[in-house]
Design a protein around this motif. Sequence first.
Motif, PDB file in Angstrom:
ATOM      1  N   SER A 225      55.407 -63.953  37.222  1.00  0.00           N
ATOM      2  CA  SER A 225      54.751 -63.540  38.463  1.00  0.00           C
ATOM      3  C   SER A 225      54.740 -62.012  38.524  1.00  0.00           C
ATOM      4  O   SER A 225      55.419 -61.336  37.738  1.00  0.00           O
ATOM      5  N   LYS A 226      53.994 -61.471  39.465  1.00  0.00           N
ATOM      6  CA  LYS A 226      53.936 -60.011  39.594  1.00  0.00           C
ATOM      7  C   LYS A 226      55.310 -59.435  39.928  1.00  0.00           C
ATOM      8  O   LYS A 226      55.699 -58.376  39.417  1.00  0.00           O
ATOM      9  N   SER A 227      56.063 -60.155  40.765  1.00  0.00           N
ATOM     10  CA  SER A 227      57.400 -59.667  41.126  1.00  0.00           C
ATOM     11  C   SER A 227      58.325 -59.666  39.917  1.00  0.00           C
ATOM     12  O   SER A 227      59.167 -58.776  39.765  1.00  0.00           O
ATOM     13  N   SER A 228      58.163 -60.656  39.030  1.00  0.00           N
ATOM     14  CA  SER A 228      58.987 -60.694  37.816  1.00  0.00           C
ATOM     15  C   SER A 228      58.616 -59.559  36.873  1.00  0.00           C
ATOM     16  O   SER A 228      59.478 -58.972  36.214  1.00  0.00           O
ATOM     17  N   VAL A 229      57.319 -59.255  36.802  1.00  0.00           N
ATOM     18  CA  VAL A 229      56.869 -58.145  35.955  1.00  0.00           C
ATOM     19  C   VAL A 229      57.486 -56.834  36.433  1.00  0.00           C
ATOM     20  O   VAL A 229      57.888 -55.978  35.630  1.00  0.00           O
ATOM     21  N   ASP A 230      57.601 -56.678  37.749  1.00  0.00           N
ATOM     22  CA  ASP A 230      58.083 -55.414  38.319  1.00  0.00           C
ATOM     23  C   ASP A 230      59.602 -55.311  38.389  1.00  0.00           C
ATOM     24  O   ASP A 230      60.135 -54.214  38.572  1.00  0.00           O
ATOM     25  N   THR A 231      60.317 -56.433  38.258  1.00  0.00           N
ATOM     26  CA  THR A 231      61.765 -56.386  38.418  1.00  0.00           C
ATOM     27  C   THR A 231      62.439 -55.730  37.219  1.00  0.00           C
ATOM     28  O   THR A 231      61.922 -55.773  36.095  1.00  0.00           O
ATOM     29  N   ILE A 232      63.602 -55.147  37.455  1.00  0.00           N
ATOM     30  CA  ILE A 232      64.361 -54.520  36.366  1.00  0.00           C
ATOM     31  C   ILE A 232      65.489 -55.431  35.888  1.00  0.00           C
ATOM     32  O   ILE A 232      66.245 -55.064  34.987  1.00  0.00           O
ATOM     33  N   ASN A 233      65.598 -56.607  36.483  1.00  0.00           N
ATOM     34  CA  ASN A 233      66.719 -57.493  36.162  1.00  0.00           C
ATOM     35  C   ASN A 233      66.458 -58.380  34.948  1.00  0.00           C
ATOM     36  O   ASN A 233      67.397 -58.916  34.363  1.00  0.00           O
ATOM     37  N   LEU A 234      65.192 -58.566  34.585  1.00  0.00           N
ATOM     38  CA  LEU A 234      64.868 -59.418  33.446  1.00  0.00           C
ATOM     39  C   LEU A 234      64.902 -58.619  32.150  1.00  0.00           C
ATOM     40  O   LEU A 234      64.564 -57.433  32.124  1.00  0.00           O
ATOM     41  N   VAL A 275      51.641 -61.673  25.278  1.00  0.00           N
ATOM     42  CA  VAL A 275      50.547 -62.239  26.079  1.00  0.00           C
ATOM     43  C   VAL A 275      51.095 -62.596  27.455  1.00  0.00           C
ATOM     44  O   VAL A 275      52.004 -63.421  27.579  1.00  0.00           O
ATOM     45  N   MET A 276      50.548 -61.964  28.470  1.00  0.00           N
ATOM     46  CA  MET A 276      50.907 -62.257  29.854  1.00  0.00           C
ATOM     47  C   MET A 276      49.832 -63.182  30.426  1.00  0.00           C
ATOM     48  O   MET A 276      48.639 -62.890  30.318  1.00  0.00           O
ATOM     49  N   ILE A 277      50.251 -64.280  31.015  1.00  0.00           N
ATOM     50  CA  ILE A 277      49.281 -65.278  31.468  1.00  0.00           C
ATOM     51  C   ILE A 277      48.459 -64.776  32.654  1.00  0.00           C
ATOM     52  O   ILE A 277      47.234 -64.885  32.669  1.00  0.00           O
ATOM     53  N   ASN A 278      49.109 -64.197  33.643  1.00  0.00           N
ATOM     54  CA  ASN A 278      48.378 -63.786  34.854  1.00  0.00           C
ATOM     55  C   ASN A 278      48.592 -62.326  35.245  1.00  0.00           C
ATOM     56  O   ASN A 278      47.713 -61.711  35.835  1.00  0.00           O
ATOM     57  N   ASN A 279      49.767 -61.790  34.941  1.00  0.00           N
ATOM     58  CA  ASN A 279      50.090 -60.435  35.393  1.00  0.00           C
ATOM     59  C   ASN A 279      50.680 -59.636  34.237  1.00  0.00           C
ATOM     60  O   ASN A 279      51.485 -60.160  33.465  1.00  0.00           O
ATOM     61  N   LYS A 280      50.287 -58.374  34.137  1.00  0.00           N
ATOM     62  CA  LYS A 280      50.876 -57.523  33.107  1.00  0.00           C
ATOM     63  C   LYS A 280      51.203 -56.162  33.711  1.00  0.00           C
ATOM     64  O   LYS A 280      50.597 -55.749  34.711  1.00  0.00           O
ATOM     65  N   PRO A 281      52.160 -55.468  33.113  1.00  0.00           N
ATOM     66  CA  PRO A 281      52.557 -54.170  33.666  1.00  0.00           C
ATOM     67  C   PRO A 281      51.486 -53.106  33.421  1.00  0.00           C
ATOM     68  O   PRO A 281      50.660 -53.222  32.517  1.00  0.00           O
ATOM     69  N   ILE A 282      51.535 -52.077  34.229  1.00  0.00           N
ATOM     70  CA  ILE A 282      50.644 -50.932  34.031  1.00  0.00           C
ATOM     71  C   ILE A 282      51.274 -50.025  32.980  1.00  0.00           C
ATOM     72  O   ILE A 282      52.470 -49.772  32.994  1.00  0.00           O
ATOM     73  N   GLY A 283      50.471 -49.534  32.062  1.00  0.00           N
ATOM     74  CA  GLY A 283      50.990 -48.629  31.044  1.00  0.00           C
ATOM     75  C   GLY A 283      50.898 -49.219  29.652  1.00  0.00           C
ATOM     76  O   GLY A 283      50.669 -50.421  29.477  1.00  0.00           O
ATOM     77  N   LYS A 284      51.081 -48.343  28.656  1.00  0.00           N
ATOM     78  CA  LYS A 284      51.061 -48.758  27.258  1.00  0.00           C
ATOM     79  C   LYS A 284      52.427 -48.493  26.639  1.00  0.00           C
ATOM     80  O   LYS A 284      53.173 -47.621  27.088  1.00  0.00           O
ATOM     81  N   PHE A 285      52.724 -49.250  25.569  1.00  0.00           N
ATOM     82  CA  PHE A 285      54.053 -49.175  24.976  1.00  0.00           C
ATOM     83  C   PHE A 285      53.935 -48.979  23.465  1.00  0.00           C
ATOM     84  O   PHE A 285      52.992 -49.461  22.828  1.00  0.00           O
ATOM     85  N   LYS A 286      54.908 -48.295  22.907  1.00  0.00           N
ATOM     86  CA  LYS A 286      54.921 -48.047  21.471  1.00  0.00           C
ATOM     87  C   LYS A 286      55.110 -49.343  20.694  1.00  0.00           C
ATOM     88  O   LYS A 286      55.966 -50.161  21.046  1.00  0.00           O
ATOM     89  N   TYR A 287      54.339 -49.509  19.653  1.00  0.00           N
ATOM     90  CA  TYR A 287      54.496 -50.576  18.664  1.00  0.00           C
ATOM     91  C   TYR A 287      54.208 -51.982  19.216  1.00  0.00           C
ATOM     92  O   TYR A 287      54.342 -52.961  18.481  1.00  0.00           O
TER      93      TYR A 287
END
Length: 320
Positions: A225-234, A275-287
């Motif tokens: 979910s969007k909240s899971s994408v944004d959390t720092i606990n996972l 692959v994110m099914i519905n929500n993905k974070p903003i930004g790009k990541f190395k590798y």
Amino acid sequence: MKEIKDFLLNYNSEKRIVLNYEVEKLAVKHSETCSNLKQRIQNKTEIINFETEKIDDRISDLERKINIINTNDINFLKKIISSVKLYSLKKQSNYLVKNRNELVNASVKEITRSIENDEIFIREYEADIENLIAERAKSEIQRLEYTRNVLENSRNLISGAIGENLVVKEIKKLSDDYVLINNFNLKFSRPIFYKKHNQRIYSVQIDHLLISKAGIFIIETKNWSKSSVDTINLRSPIEQIERSSFALYVYISENIRLNEHHWGEQQIPIRNLIVMINNKPIGKFKYVKIKLLNELNDYLKFFEPVLTENQIDFITNKLL
């Protein structure tokens, strides 16, 4: 997944339905019990009267026979015989007189127990109906709570499985040039050292390993979910896929060589994809590339082919 969400959202409503059902059942039972109680009390009275009359008649009959023997003028021999009979009659009569109440009570033992149970239920119903409802609904409420706890604890697993299945369906839309290995596991008899995180790797598990003419794609699926994408606990999926990629690179370097090209040994490209099914974070990541499900196939088809069909078969056989 929708059914699971609906159940969790409607959990309290389901509990109320169970409780209301027990309220209705108890109300019906209370009404029936009150009616039955009156009838049972009446039946008990009739049985007591009948049994009492029967015992009294028997006592009267015995007394009559005793009086007949006592008033008869008989010879000595008959008197001896009569005395034995008289003893038996008196014994029967005394037993009935002495145990009249016990005998009558025994005849209404079952109906008395039923009356007592009815009275207990009516008292409980009228004195503490809330507790009675809770007790009657207890097993069903416990079943609902158990189901909720299982679903709550398994929601991530179920969500992940659904996401992985969606990725498989999407990849199946591609041509036969792609070979998909689901739930790929790699184990090392001697652990490899992963310097980046100062750890030893004994094994890795990859959701999907896709082998194509463009190379190998390590695919991890996250149905967050969007909240899971944004959390720092996972745990970061970036860290997870980089670890898997390193392990696969080491394994391929040691076990798979492509020496067909006249210029020398070919490199097998390894690309990391989340692959994110519905929500993905903003930004790009190395590798690591992060794509939504609807972006997956376009990304996979973007790369130029560098491997032949024979090489794909060779790599696949080595990895299976």
